[in-house]
Structure formats: structure tokens, C-alpha cells
Design a protein around this motif. Sequence first.
Motif, PDB file in Angstrom:
ATOM      1  N   SER A 134      34.898  39.316  59.108  1.00  0.00           N
ATOM      2  CA  SER A 134      33.584  39.203  58.489  1.00  0.00           C
ATOM      3  C   SER A 134      33.353  37.848  57.838  1.00  0.00           C
ATOM      4  CB  SER A 134      33.409  40.305  57.432  1.00  0.00           C
ATOM      5  OG  SER A 134      33.641  41.580  57.986  1.00  0.00           O
ATOM      6  N   GLY A 135      34.362  36.994  57.837  1.00  0.00           N
ATOM      7  CA  GLY A 135      34.207  35.688  57.206  1.00  0.00           C
ATOM      8  C   GLY A 135      34.135  35.767  55.696  1.00  0.00           C
ATOM      9  N   MET A 136      34.873  36.714  55.093  1.00  0.00           N
ATOM     10  CA  MET A 136      34.879  36.877  53.640  1.00  0.00           C
ATOM     11  C   MET A 136      36.317  36.734  53.140  1.00  0.00           C
ATOM     12  SD  MET A 136      31.996  39.857  53.055  1.00  0.00           S
ATOM     13  CE  MET A 136      32.625  40.983  54.284  1.00  0.00           C
ATOM     14  N   PRO A 137      36.744  35.519  52.806  1.00  0.00           N
ATOM     15  CA  PRO A 137      38.151  35.268  52.471  1.00  0.00           C
ATOM     16  C   PRO A 137      38.624  36.021  51.236  1.00  0.00           C
ATOM     17  CG  PRO A 137      36.777  33.334  51.989  1.00  0.00           C
ATOM     18  CD  PRO A 137      35.939  34.279  52.784  1.00  0.00           C
ATOM     19  N   GLN A 138      37.711  36.329  50.301  1.00  0.00           N
ATOM     20  CA  GLN A 138      38.138  37.065  49.115  1.00  0.00           C
ATOM     21  C   GLN A 138      38.693  38.437  49.494  1.00  0.00           C
ATOM     22  OE1 GLN A 138      35.642  39.271  45.947  1.00  0.00           O
ATOM     23  NE2 GLN A 138      35.668  37.147  45.284  1.00  0.00           N
ATOM     24  N   TRP A 139      37.999  39.111  50.418  1.00  0.00           N
ATOM     25  CA  TRP A 139      38.469  40.433  50.841  1.00  0.00           C
ATOM     26  C   TRP A 139      39.727  40.317  51.696  1.00  0.00           C
ATOM     27  CZ3 TRP A 139      36.940  44.271  48.144  1.00  0.00           C
ATOM     28  CH2 TRP A 139      35.658  44.293  47.592  1.00  0.00           C
ATOM     29  N   GLU A 140      39.830  39.270  52.485  1.00  0.00           N
ATOM     30  CA  GLU A 140      41.068  39.060  53.254  1.00  0.00           C
ATOM     31  C   GLU A 140      42.249  38.889  52.292  1.00  0.00           C
ATOM     32  OE1 GLU A 140      43.039  35.987  56.541  1.00  0.00           O
ATOM     33  OE2 GLU A 140      40.992  35.661  55.808  1.00  0.00           O
ATOM     34  N   PHE A 141      42.035  38.148  51.194  1.00  0.00           N
ATOM     35  CA  PHE A 141      43.111  37.975  50.219  1.00  0.00           C
ATOM     36  C   PHE A 141      43.482  39.309  49.578  1.00  0.00           C
ATOM     37  CE2 PHE A 141      44.539  37.432  45.843  1.00  0.00           C
ATOM     38  CZ  PHE A 141      45.689  36.674  46.052  1.00  0.00           C
ATOM     39  N   TRP A 142      42.484  40.132  49.266  1.00  0.00           N
ATOM     40  CA  TRP A 142      42.798  41.454  48.729  1.00  0.00           C
ATOM     41  C   TRP A 142      43.769  42.193  49.661  1.00  0.00           C
ATOM     42  CZ3 TRP A 142      42.828  43.788  44.357  1.00  0.00           C
ATOM     43  CH2 TRP A 142      41.860  43.571  43.364  1.00  0.00           C
ATOM     44  N   GLY A 143      43.499  42.162  50.956  1.00  0.00           N
ATOM     45  CA  GLY A 143      44.392  42.822  51.905  1.00  0.00           C
ATOM     46  C   GLY A 143      45.790  42.235  51.876  1.00  0.00           C
ATOM     47  N   ARG A 144      45.883  40.913  51.837  1.00  0.00           N
ATOM     48  CA  ARG A 144      47.184  40.234  51.755  1.00  0.00           C
ATOM     49  C   ARG A 144      47.958  40.666  50.515  1.00  0.00           C
ATOM     50  NH1 ARG A 144      46.366  34.184  51.131  1.00  0.00           N
ATOM     51  NH2 ARG A 144      48.450  34.356  50.225  1.00  0.00           N
ATOM     52  N   ALA A 145      47.281  40.601  49.373  1.00  0.00           N
ATOM     53  CA  ALA A 145      47.950  40.887  48.108  1.00  0.00           C
ATOM     54  C   ALA A 145      48.396  42.344  48.028  1.00  0.00           C
ATOM     55  CB  ALA A 145      47.009  40.555  46.949  1.00  0.00           C
ATOM     56  N   MET A 146      47.556  43.257  48.509  1.00  0.00           N
ATOM     57  CA  MET A 146      47.910  44.673  48.435  1.00  0.00           C
ATOM     58  C   MET A 146      49.026  45.005  49.425  1.00  0.00           C
ATOM     59  SD  MET A 146      44.110  46.285  47.850  1.00  0.00           S
ATOM     60  CE  MET A 146      44.523  47.677  46.819  1.00  0.00           C
ATOM     61  N   TYR A 147      49.045  44.326  50.556  1.00  0.00           N
ATOM     62  CA  TYR A 147      50.145  44.503  51.502  1.00  0.00           C
ATOM     63  C   TYR A 147      51.460  44.065  50.852  1.00  0.00           C
ATOM     64  CZ  TYR A 147      52.809  44.061  55.867  1.00  0.00           C
ATOM     65  OH  TYR A 147      53.749  44.183  56.860  1.00  0.00           O
ATOM     66  N   ALA A 148      51.421  42.937  50.143  1.00  0.00           N
ATOM     67  CA  ALA A 148      52.620  42.457  49.456  1.00  0.00           C
ATOM     68  C   ALA A 148      53.058  43.443  48.377  1.00  0.00           C
ATOM     69  CB  ALA A 148      52.356  41.085  48.843  1.00  0.00           C
ATOM     70  N   ALA A 149      52.100  44.006  47.655  1.00  0.00           N
ATOM     71  CA  ALA A 149      52.431  44.971  46.603  1.00  0.00           C
ATOM     72  C   ALA A 149      53.102  46.204  47.187  1.00  0.00           C
ATOM     73  CB  ALA A 149      51.172  45.361  45.840  1.00  0.00           C
ATOM     74  N   HIS A 150      52.565  46.706  48.292  1.00  0.00           N
ATOM     75  CA  HIS A 150      53.137  47.909  48.911  1.00  0.00           C
ATOM     76  C   HIS A 150      54.521  47.626  49.488  1.00  0.00           C
ATOM     77  CE1 HIS A 150      49.388  49.705  48.050  1.00  0.00           C
ATOM     78  NE2 HIS A 150      48.721  49.237  49.077  1.00  0.00           N
ATOM     79  N   LEU A 151      54.686  46.462  50.112  1.00  0.00           N
ATOM     80  CA  LEU A 151      56.014  46.120  50.628  1.00  0.00           C
ATOM     81  C   LEU A 151      57.018  46.021  49.485  1.00  0.00           C
ATOM     82  CD1 LEU A 151      55.356  43.439  53.420  1.00  0.00           C
ATOM     83  CD2 LEU A 151      55.948  45.856  53.692  1.00  0.00           C
ATOM     84  N   GLY A 152      56.583  45.504  48.344  1.00  0.00           N
ATOM     85  CA  GLY A 152      57.479  45.407  47.199  1.00  0.00           C
ATOM     86  C   GLY A 152      57.984  46.757  46.739  1.00  0.00           C
ATOM     87  N   LEU A 169      49.780  48.855  41.061  1.00  0.00           N
ATOM     88  CA  LEU A 169      50.403  49.214  42.340  1.00  0.00           C
ATOM     89  C   LEU A 169      51.898  48.946  42.353  1.00  0.00           C
ATOM     90  CD1 LEU A 169      47.700  47.818  44.807  1.00  0.00           C
ATOM     91  CD2 LEU A 169      48.217  50.220  44.370  1.00  0.00           C
ATOM     92  N   ASN A 170      52.307  47.928  41.629  1.00  0.00           N
ATOM     93  CA  ASN A 170      53.721  47.534  41.627  1.00  0.00           C
ATOM     94  C   ASN A 170      53.999  46.867  40.288  1.00  0.00           C
ATOM     95  OD1 ASN A 170      56.230  46.353  41.949  1.00  0.00           O
ATOM     96  ND2 ASN A 170      55.847  45.680  44.051  1.00  0.00           N
ATOM     97  N   GLN A 171      54.736  47.533  39.416  1.00  0.00           N
ATOM     98  CA  GLN A 171      54.954  47.011  38.065  1.00  0.00           C
ATOM     99  C   GLN A 171      55.692  45.681  38.059  1.00  0.00           C
ATOM    100  OE1 GLN A 171      57.092  50.327  36.399  1.00  0.00           O
ATOM    101  NE2 GLN A 171      59.095  49.389  36.764  1.00  0.00           N
TER     102      GLN A 171
END
Length: 913
Positions: A751-769, A801-803
Motif C-alpha cells: 500500500s506504500g505506507m512504511p509506518q504500517w510496514e514497520f509495525w509488521g516488522r517490529a511485531m514480528y521481532a517481538a513474537h520471535l523474541g 508483547l515482549n517484556q
Amino acid sequence: MAESDQTTYSGPSASADTALLFGDFRLVPSERALFHREQPVRISGRAFDLLLALAERPGEIVSKTELMARAWPRTFVEESNLRVHIATLRKLLSPGADGKPYVENVVGRGYSFVAPVARASRGHSAPAPSVPRLPVLNNRLIGRDDVLNELVEQVSLRRLLTIVGTGGMGKTALAVAAAHQLMAPFSERVHFLDLSAIGDACRLPTALALALGLPTVSADPVSGMLDYLRQGATLIVFDNCEHIVDQVAELAGRLLRETLGVHILATSREALRADGEWVYRLAPLAVPPSSIGPSLLPTDALASFSAVQLFVERASACIGGLALGTDGLRAVVEICRRLDGIPLAIELAAGRAGFFGVHGLAERLADSFAVLTNGSRTALPRHQTLRATLDWSHATLSALDRAVFRRLGLFRTSFTLACAVEVAHCPLYARTDVEDALSNLIAKSLLTTVPEGDQVSYRLLETTRAYAQRERAVPREWLAQYGRYLEHVGGSLDWAFDLGGDVRLGQRLCVLSAPLWDQLSLLNEYGARLEKALKADISHLPPDPALELELNLALGVTLAHTGVAGDPRRQAVFARALELAMQGEDREVRLRALYGSFTDATCRADYRAALALGECYGMECAYLGSERAAMNHASLMARAQFYHGALDEARDQIEFLSNHPLNTHCEPVPEFQLVSCLATRTVLSRILWLQGFPQRAMQLACDSVNEATQLNHDVSMCFTLQHACTIAGWNGDKEASVYYARLLQQQGRRSGMPQWEFWGRAMYAAHLGVFDPDHPQRESMAALSRSPYFGAWQADVLTTLNQDMLTPRAIARAQAHHAGWCEAEVMRAWGESLLRVGAEDRAEDLFQRALEQARSQNALAWELRAAMSLARLWLSQERADEAGALLRPVLERYTEGHNTADLRAAAALLLRC
């Protein structure tokens, strides 16, 4: 209920000495036993009750309310309990011979046992077929006596009769009434089949066999039922044929060709066009002619029209009596005229009379789709609102038919064929295509013919025209036709701002072209164009505050979805828009500007500012006195109060919205590119989770994602995915959380919305942690926090999501009481980090503060986490009794979600206390 197509079903129940046979299973109610190939099957009591309730009524839809009352007769339970037991039941029953499950979910209505069931007496070997009964009419028919008599007579004379009419005209009610009167002439061999629940036309023969009470073991179920149908005169009622009309016509033709005594009565929004069909077009109820003013007719004459009688009777039933003077009766006449005498629309309007009064109701019918909602809870979903009724018809149209239908909404009165073709044709559709589409719309009862001497004109009913106009608001073919002209728009803007063209014209074009950039997901490019428009030199031109306001609002929107976290430009342009709005007297414009600043405050996680802006929004709404504005304010305040940590107050706002008579389907808020009802639902899902309902929260979040996906609305998809990802992570659902995080990344990028793409990146990192700390793709918190898209909002959510993702920024916000909804969890996470370095006293103090904060907010989930942290600490200090006394009552307050990560961990911890 009489005129609208609404019915209630009653089915047979199994006697104590009867066994129910289906597939390789035998169900014995008297023994409360289930056998598979004569081997006993272990089944819980609740599951047995549910199976019996469904198998007693094969082929029928059993509502969720009925099933819960059957399995939990003296207990109130959440719907999620039913879903769990149905899922267990479906696993227990191996698929039938056709590989399909025995129990199917009928979305929005309940569950259905879809396999044929035979009944066998325990003293006899031969099974007796189970035949569903006819639907029961709950209300008398009004104004249809002559029609009913004619239908009963014609069904006996003609082998195929189809009642055709637009949605809500009362076709089902008439067909059922006729079927009841024809029971004796057909020796009770009368069978009813509701086709609305059949999405796959391939299931039609099997569904008919179930309606006849016959087994369907052969590859051709029709051949198997012919022997039964040849035994005597039989009436089959096919109800709601329009969505599978071709398949119904083919089946009806075969039954009539291969039998002599079968008669078919069908209801449909278009004719079957089968051999020998006799079509009865059902007209609306009688209303006083528009050529005669209500004041010119005596009161008795007005009350004699069937549409008026229906309204008065239904309104009286809803509010316990309706006393109407002459003026009130004239208002009812106006309502019935505006609704074209359509019974369903009149019944829905009558249900609102107690709230609005007849005069207020007549005034509000300009937006009939907002007013005519909340029909009978036992009605089919498509009959619970006026819009749902027309949605059902609209869904059966081709792309061409839809396009022509929307364009015909321009006509306020009747129109000729030449006028229709002139308005509806375009480069995509030739004149002959439009003529074909008009023919289809007439056939599907969406367009009516009006004889005028030797000529024929055409007309849309008022309710249908209003629907067409609403559909025109987002013409789907428009993008296909004009999207390729984007380069022309861009070239015009370049000329205006870079090549010495007309700057003011360019500014106006920037504002007017917003839908094009939005629909094509080109927000970054649009933002750059808007910045040029605002920076252009207009010192030689007179000021235009209204245009400047629109430009600032539009730029604020694009920056909200494409700008960096805490972008000062976004705050500045929204503030300027609000300043300009407050200088004017237009309160609608003030509301839009306040909403913009509210959006900015939530993006910056300035929850106090968001709450203050919400209160200002409410004051402006109070001056307007608009119910719709009040609903928008409630939606905004629900979000503001949630973020501020006032969970109960937020739920009160959502409760107000859900019970409001104008509550209706989701409508986009164009200025902010977010479907507002989805925003409210996602907030509700978070509140439910925080207050101890993790299963309901996840289900609501998933439903919101699915609806946003169906709407194909980019920002709404990103917003709902972010919330679903959060709740999945809180529940400890690895598969769902990783799936939603990945999907959010892809959607933001597409969609060309980098803020939402970053949300996905950050939440993926949190879940992997949490689930896979050593995964090579896991980004560190240090790397994420350096991103320009990492801000206070992100810091808050990621900590929950991840303390281990706790940051100094999150701690500082919690200490200053700026973290609102997540303050308790941030304090607890801080305590855990101190505990790891041996600071037990400070950690215990933070756990206690977190516990108190969670209790003050009624946030059971944070209270449980704080209690677990404190209990673990006390266990390490050999204070097991205190730990158990703290943890046990918190855990016992949960009524669902016992398989989620926190509740499993709490239960395991309690065993150690």
C-alpha cells in the motif's frame, strides 16, 4: 411477521424409543449413547445434547440461541463455549461418505445437520424418514387475502408457479401461507426448502432430498427421490431461488418432466425462465396515490390502505399500542409512500416509531438505510436491515448490471429507455450492453415498468434509488475508466506549481483529486503534491481560508499513514487546520479538523491530548444536535478513553453505539481513510482481552480483519491486522501472531505506507523474541528503536508483547502517568528487569504498583500478570501461602481462555503455591 420474507421453524423431536441413524452412526436418546459401526463412542454430555438438537432437525438451521439453551438450560454462557463444543463434536464425527462434515456453520444464523437422518424404532428394523415441517408464520398477512386466494387456486392448476418481486415484498410469507392451505389437497405431501443457506448450487439435490426426508446415498440424489414423488400429488416450495436460479430451473424442469403429480411453488427476485412457468409478480401494498394529498382524504379512507394498516399494527405491537390523530395518520401515509408500500421496509420503520415518533420518523427517512435497521432477531440476516435486503439482490448482478444500476440512481422520477441508455452508456459499455442490463434489472425486480399510454417508462422504487445513489458514491468502474488518467492529473499539477501555471487552480485540483490518489494507494506521491500546493507563492492572490484548511487536512491524513513517528509536520498541519476551522462558523468543518488533531494525538500516543480533543469534539456535536454526530463522538471517545486507560467508560461508549437505532453498516470516513466502525470494534477487542475475555477478543479481531479484507480498504486492513496481531501475541498464539505480523508487513509495503510496514516488522521481532529467540531473522530492539517509525505508541505496544523489549522511553512515560492503558504492564516489565539484577525490593514495589493500577482500571489481564510476577517473587522467598492467596482469586475470575499462554502459566504457578 406477515408481509416480509421472515419465518420461524419448528421441527420434530426424537421420542425416547427412537434411534437416529446417519452414515455409520446410531444415536440413541433414551440411552444418551452414540454408536459408530455399533461400537460405543465417548461423548460429553454437552456435546451429546448439541448433537441431538441438530440431528432431530436435519436440513434445518438451528440458531445459536436454541443450541445454547439446549446444552446449558439454566446457565448463561458466552457464545465461544458453543463454538468450542461444536468444534469438538465435528472432530468426533468422522466425515460422511461424501467426505463432507455432518455439521455445517451457517454464518450469522446458527448450525445445520446436513446429512440425511433416518428414524428407527427400537422394536422395528425399518427406519422412518424424518421430514422437516413447514415454517410457521408468526403474524397475520395484511392486504394479501385476494393474492393468497389466487395463488392457492393457481398452484392447483399450474405445475410451476413463481412468485417474483423485489426484496422484502413478502414472497416467502405468501408462499408459506399458501403451502399451509394446500396441505389437505396434497394429502400433506407438502415440502419446503429454503435455498438462502445454500451457497454451493451442487448441494441443491441433496438439500431437496433432506427436505423430502429421503436418504441421499446415490451419486444422483434426484433419481433416488423420483420413486417417492411418483407415489402421489406432491407440492414442493423452493424459497429464495435468485442466487442459484439456473440450477433451480434445471432441477424443476427435470422433476416436472419425469413425474406427473409434482407441483412447484417458487419464490425469487427473478423468474426461473423454465418451461411451463407461470410468473406471479407481487405488487407492493396499497398506499394512497401521490396525486391526492393526505389532507384531501378522510381519516377512515387513509386507514383503509393496507400499507397503513401494516404500519399501525406492527408499531402497536412494538410499543404496546399506537394512538394516532389526523396529523399522525398523515405522517404514516407519508412514510408508507416514501417506502413504496414495501412490507419489510414498513415493518422496519414501524419498529422505529417508538423511538422517533411517527413525525420524527417521517423526517429521518431521507437516510432510510440508517433508520431502517434492527429487524426481528429471528429473521434472516438479509431481512434485518433494509440495506441487507438490497445487498442480497445487488450481489447477484454482473459488473455491467451493477454499473448501469448505479447510474440509474440519477433519475428522481420515471424515465424512458432512450434517457436510460444516454445516461448509462460510456466507453466501457455500448448502448446495446446498457439495453441488455436494463432487461436484466427488470427481470431481477430492481427496476419496474410504468405503462404510459402506448409507451413504457421505467422507474426505481424510492428505496432502491437511494441504494443506487449510495453505491454511486464509490463507483467501482470509475477507477478502471479514469485511473489511467492519473498522469494527466500529475501533469496538470506540475504545470500549476512548477511551470508558471494557475496556482489556485492547482490547489483546488489537489483537493478534488484526493479519491484518485487514495484509491490507487499513492499516498506518498500525493503528500509531496500537497506540500507543493501549501508552499506555493500566493502572495498576489486573495486569501482562501477554506481551501487552505482542506489542503492542511489532506496533508495531515497522508502523513498519518506515511510520515515518521511523531512527525512534527503532521502535528503542525492539523493544528493549522484546526486554527482555520475555529475562525469560521461551520461546525461540520470544525468536527473534521478536531478529528484530524485527534488522529495526530493518538499517533503520537499523547493520550491526554486525545481525550481533551474528544471532549471538544463532543461540545461541537452538542451544538449540532445531530444523532449521527453523537455516534461519531461516541466512537471517538471510545478510542480516547481506552488509550487513556478508562476501560469501563470506553465500553459504555461502545455499548451506546451498538444499541443506537441508527447503528448500521460500516461507512468509511474519507478524510482519515479508516472505516470508523472497524476502529471501534478493534478497540473493543482490546478491551475484552484486558478485561478477561481472550477468546471473544480474538474472534472479534479476526472478524474485523476479514471485514476489512472484504472491503479491500488498505488502511483499515493495516489497522485491523495490527490489532489482531497484538491480541494473538497476548494470547501466546505463535502461529496466528506470526501470520498477522507477516501479513501486516506485506500489506504496508503493497500500500506504500512504511509506518504500517514497520509495525509488521517490529511485531514480528517481538513474537520471535517470545517464541524463537535464536531465530536468525529476529531484529534487536536496538535496531528497531533507531528507525524513524519507532515512537511512543510503538514503545508502549511492544513492551506488552515482549517484556524484554522494554525501553527507557516506555519507563519514562509510565512514571509520568502518560502510558494510560498499558501503564500497569510497563511497570511490571520494569520490575522484572530489576529482578534479573537482584533488586528484589524495588521489583516488589513495582509489582505492587502495577497490581493497584490494573485494579483501578479493571484490567484483569494486567492484574493477572502482575499477580504472577509477585507470586513468583514470593515463592522464591518461601512465601507460598501469600502467593497462592494472591493468585487464586484473580485466576478464578476468568470464565474463558484457559488455554491461552498467561492462564496456562498462572495455573501451573498456582500448583506450586
